[in-house]
Design a protein around this motif. Structure first.
Motif, PDB file in Angstrom:
ATOM      1  N   CYS A 147      -9.335  -9.163   7.506  1.00 30.89           N
ATOM      2  CA  CYS A 147     -10.275  -8.107   7.902  1.00 30.89           C
ATOM      3  C   CYS A 147      -9.607  -7.140   8.878  1.00 30.89           C
ATOM      4  O   CYS A 147      -9.754  -5.914   8.772  1.00 30.89           O
ATOM      5  CB  CYS A 147     -11.515  -8.716   8.551  1.00 30.89           C
ATOM      6  SG  CYS A 147     -12.537  -9.718   7.464  1.00 30.89           S
ATOM      7  N   TYR A 150      -7.234  -4.788   7.098  1.00 30.86           N
ATOM      8  CA  TYR A 150      -7.925  -3.672   6.467  1.00 30.86           C
ATOM      9  C   TYR A 150      -8.132  -2.531   7.472  1.00 30.86           C
ATOM     10  O   TYR A 150      -7.824  -1.367   7.190  1.00 30.86           O
ATOM     11  CB  TYR A 150      -9.306  -4.121   5.963  1.00 30.86           C
ATOM     12  CG  TYR A 150      -9.352  -4.592   4.533  1.00 30.86           C
ATOM     13  CD1 TYR A 150      -9.092  -3.731   3.479  1.00 30.86           C
ATOM     14  CD2 TYR A 150      -9.695  -5.909   4.232  1.00 30.86           C
ATOM     15  CE1 TYR A 150      -9.169  -4.158   2.166  1.00 30.86           C
ATOM     16  CE2 TYR A 150      -9.767  -6.360   2.915  1.00 30.86           C
ATOM     17  CZ  TYR A 150      -9.499  -5.478   1.881  1.00 30.86           C
ATOM     18  OH  TYR A 150      -9.563  -5.905   0.590  1.00 30.86           O
ATOM     19  N   VAL A 151      -8.699  -2.877   8.635  1.00 26.37           N
ATOM     20  CA  VAL A 151      -9.018  -1.853   9.626  1.00 26.37           C
ATOM     21  C   VAL A 151      -7.742  -1.232  10.189  1.00 26.37           C
ATOM     22  O   VAL A 151      -7.672  -0.013  10.420  1.00 26.37           O
ATOM     23  CB  VAL A 151      -9.877  -2.454  10.764  1.00 26.37           C
ATOM     24  CG1 VAL A 151     -10.245  -1.383  11.786  1.00 26.37           C
ATOM     25  CG2 VAL A 151     -11.144  -3.092  10.201  1.00 26.37           C
ATOM     26  N   LEU A 179     -11.275   3.098   3.620  1.00 32.91           N
ATOM     27  CA  LEU A 179     -11.396   1.691   3.200  1.00 32.91           C
ATOM     28  C   LEU A 179     -11.728   1.587   1.718  1.00 32.91           C
ATOM     29  O   LEU A 179     -11.233   0.698   1.021  1.00 32.91           O
ATOM     30  CB  LEU A 179     -12.470   0.987   4.041  1.00 32.91           C
ATOM     31  CG  LEU A 179     -12.063   0.615   5.470  1.00 32.91           C
ATOM     32  CD1 LEU A 179     -13.286   0.211   6.290  1.00 32.91           C
ATOM     33  CD2 LEU A 179     -11.047  -0.527   5.462  1.00 32.91           C
ATOM     34  N   THR A 374     -13.758  -9.903   2.704  1.00 35.60           N
ATOM     35  CA  THR A 374     -13.046  -9.371   3.866  1.00 35.60           C
ATOM     36  C   THR A 374     -13.184  -7.852   3.939  1.00 35.60           C
ATOM     37  O   THR A 374     -13.315  -7.287   5.030  1.00 35.60           O
ATOM     38  CB  THR A 374     -11.559  -9.757   3.819  1.00 35.60           C
ATOM     39  OG1 THR A 374     -11.006  -9.404   2.535  1.00 35.60           O
ATOM     40  CG2 THR A 374     -11.384 -11.255   4.012  1.00 35.60           C
ATOM     41  N   TRP A 375     -13.184  -7.185   2.786  1.00 35.40           N
ATOM     42  CA  TRP A 375     -13.354  -5.724   2.758  1.00 35.40           C
ATOM     43  C   TRP A 375     -14.734  -5.335   3.276  1.00 35.40           C
ATOM     44  O   TRP A 375     -14.878  -4.378   4.047  1.00 35.40           O
ATOM     45  CB  TRP A 375     -13.159  -5.226   1.330  1.00 35.40           C
ATOM     46  CG  TRP A 375     -13.345  -3.742   1.171  1.00 35.40           C
ATOM     47  CD1 TRP A 375     -12.437  -2.762   1.457  1.00 35.40           C
ATOM     48  CD2 TRP A 375     -14.509  -3.073   0.663  1.00 35.40           C
ATOM     49  NE1 TRP A 375     -12.957  -1.513   1.168  1.00 35.40           N
ATOM     50  CE2 TRP A 375     -14.234  -1.683   0.679  1.00 35.40           C
ATOM     51  CE3 TRP A 375     -15.757  -3.507   0.197  1.00 35.40           C
ATOM     52  CZ2 TRP A 375     -15.154  -0.736   0.247  1.00 35.40           C
ATOM     53  CZ3 TRP A 375     -16.672  -2.556  -0.231  1.00 35.40           C
ATOM     54  CH2 TRP A 375     -16.369  -1.194  -0.206  1.00 35.40           C
ATOM     55  N   ALA A 378     -14.822  -5.747   7.021  1.00 33.68           N
ATOM     56  CA  ALA A 378     -14.080  -4.659   7.657  1.00 33.68           C
ATOM     57  C   ALA A 378     -14.920  -3.387   7.709  1.00 33.68           C
ATOM     58  O   ALA A 378     -14.848  -2.622   8.681  1.00 33.68           O
ATOM     59  CB  ALA A 378     -12.773  -4.395   6.901  1.00 33.68           C
ATOM     60  N   PRO A 382     -15.720  -1.763  11.704  1.00 32.93           N
ATOM     61  CA  PRO A 382     -14.451  -1.039  11.548  1.00 32.93           C
ATOM     62  C   PRO A 382     -13.799  -0.660  12.880  1.00 32.93           C
ATOM     63  O   PRO A 382     -13.269   0.434  13.020  1.00 32.93           O
ATOM     64  CB  PRO A 382     -14.881   0.210  10.774  1.00 32.93           C
ATOM     65  CG  PRO A 382     -16.249   0.493  11.281  1.00 32.93           C
ATOM     66  CD  PRO A 382     -16.874  -0.845  11.579  1.00 32.93           C
TER      67      PRO A 382
END
Length: 459
Positions: A147, A150-151, A179, A374-375, A378, A382
């Motif tokens: 996570c 991603y951020v 994202l 996880t996306w 995120a 964020p």
């Protein structure tokens, strides 16, 4: 009529009934062994495991603690971390001695085996549950890292888009657009299932990350530093729990300590005085100290959750290059970390519900579900620095500070002096209190960030 079990037969049956280890199963199935690693190869793997996104967030960690407070707490938590890792290794070694053969237990197996021998009924009766919870914490931490990745990548790609007037990084919805664009390539990268394919990605990622460390040193020092009097020596106390979470996130390496030690040609070189653990951790702590201190000293209260975002604001010519380098490095790191939760959890699902008619399709769907989970998280949170503090304060505390002292007090009961027992209790209290305060403060900070960023409130 069944014969009553004798004492000797019960002893022979006990390991099979209660003490089955993953390494035993592997030994039966694998005909060849991987060549053992030497001292310096293991040291390289150790350093690789600790130098990642956490080190680039240390500047914000120092902002939450101050130049002196951050340094003292960094080395204090670092040395406590070393002690807890030594406890885990010594406990695993004791299991080897009791079994009379090399079994190489995992973290979760070490927890379950040790608690199963506890004299406290509440621990003994829940040994299997706590073993499962340890595995759950390991997987949870790995997914939490993903996570964060991603951020982290989204922040740097958004900086590129802002430089070219494609998006405005000050608008909250911009990061969600990035994202969304990232989802397909991030998802596709996780289908590199072969470790031989992942190895080159690991090498590239580490070259790029170490290049990033050098870039940080250069940009924070080449024009000099402002007076130290312009910075907090001790930040306001209410910020310290956030620093606690950041440091534990950065120091979250206890999960790979046992595998590294088990793969050494001479395992005793891992925890002796000049072994991989002591020398490697001192090196890592010094590296964290310089990156964190220089980042905060240079940028003060304006330091970002990734110091690269400060560097790119200073030099627009290098901005895109730096952002691309760190984004590629963390993309490859994401691929490696997403591999671990799948490999730990999917075999459990297969054993319970398999075999499947379309096994490849089921595996692909499950892998995709982890990526989407996880996306989604995120997108929900964020905020890079706060996400790092939250992950460190939750999963990091349990694995790094709470479970090891419990293992030592149970596995070596009757062998410990009063000083060691007091030390273990203090570490346990630090882990529980730090986790509670760190988690609460991170959640409060996340809520306040939402109120400011998305609802325009002024706090």
């Amino acid at each position: 009529m069944a014969q009553p079990a004798t004492e000797s037969s019960a002893k022979e049956a006990k390991p099979q009934d209660q003490r089955t280890f993953a390494s035993q199963a592997r030994t039966e199935d694998v005909t060849g062994e991987k060549p053992p690693n030497g001292y310096w190869t293991t040291m390289m793997h150790f350093a690789k495991g600790y130098v990642g996104t956490g080190i680039f967030a240390m500047g914000e960690g120092y902002k939450n603690s101050g130049l002196i407070g951050g340094t003292v707490l960094l080395f204090l938590i670092g040395f406590i971390n070393v002690n807890c890792q030594r406890i885990l290794i010594r406990t695993a070694e004791k299991i080897n001695q009791e079994e009379g053969k090399e079994v190489k237990p995992s973290f979760a197996e070490t927890v379950q085996y040790t608690l199963n021998n506890s004299k406290l009924a509440c621990l003994k009766n829940n040994a299997k549950t706590l073993g499962w919870f340890t595995n759950f914490s390991v997987v949870g931490c790995e997914l939490g890292f993903c996570c964060v990745y991603y951020v982290f990548i989204a922040d740097h790609l958004l900086e590129i888009a802002s430089n070219h007037n494609l998006l405005n990084h000050k608008q909250p919805e911009s990061i969600h657009i990035v994202l969304l664009i990232m989802l397909i390539p991030m998802w596709a990268s996780t289908f590199l299932r072969n470790l031989k394919l992942l190895l080159p990605l690991s090498i590239i990622a580490n070259i790029l990350i170490w290049s990033g460390v050098i870039i940080v040193f250069y940009y924070t020092t080449y024009e000099g530093l402002p007076p130290a009097s312009d910075r907090y020596l001790l930040s306001p106390f209410e910020r310290w729990p956030l620093y606690f979470g950041t440091v534990l996130y950065a120091f979250e390496g206890i999960t790979f300590i046992l595998p590294l030690r088990n793969e050494m040609k001479r395992p005793e070189q891992f925890i002796n005085w000049y072994g991989v653990l002591n020398v490697g951790m001192v090196f890592v702590m010094i590296l964290y100290f310089f990156v964190g201190m220089l980042s905060y000293w240079k940028y003060g209260e304006d330091v970002e959750s990734s110091v690269f975002l400060n560097l790119t604001q200073e030099d627009k010519n290098m901005s895109d290059v730096i952002n691309v380098i760190v984004s590629i490095a963390i993309l490859f790191t994401f691929t490696l970390h997403m591999y671990i939760p799948f490999e730990v959890t999917f075999p459990l699902i297969y054993r319970k519900y398999g075999p499947f008619k379309h096994g490849i399709v089921v595996a692909a769907l499950y892998r995709s579900s982890l990526v989407l989970t996880t996306w989604t998280l995120a997108n929900v949170v964020p905020f890079l620095g706060l996400f790092i503090s939250l992950i460190g304060a939750t999963g990091g505390s349990f694995l790094t500070l709470i479970m090891p002292p419990i293992l030592e007090m149970i596995a070596f009961q009757g062998e410990l002096g009063i000083v060691i027992i007091v030390k273990d209790i203090l570490i346990l209290i630090l882990g529980v209190v730090g986790s509670a305060f760190g988690t609460v403060m991170a959640i409060i900070a996340i809520v306040n960030k939402f109120r400011v960023e998305y609802f325009g409130e002024e706090l």
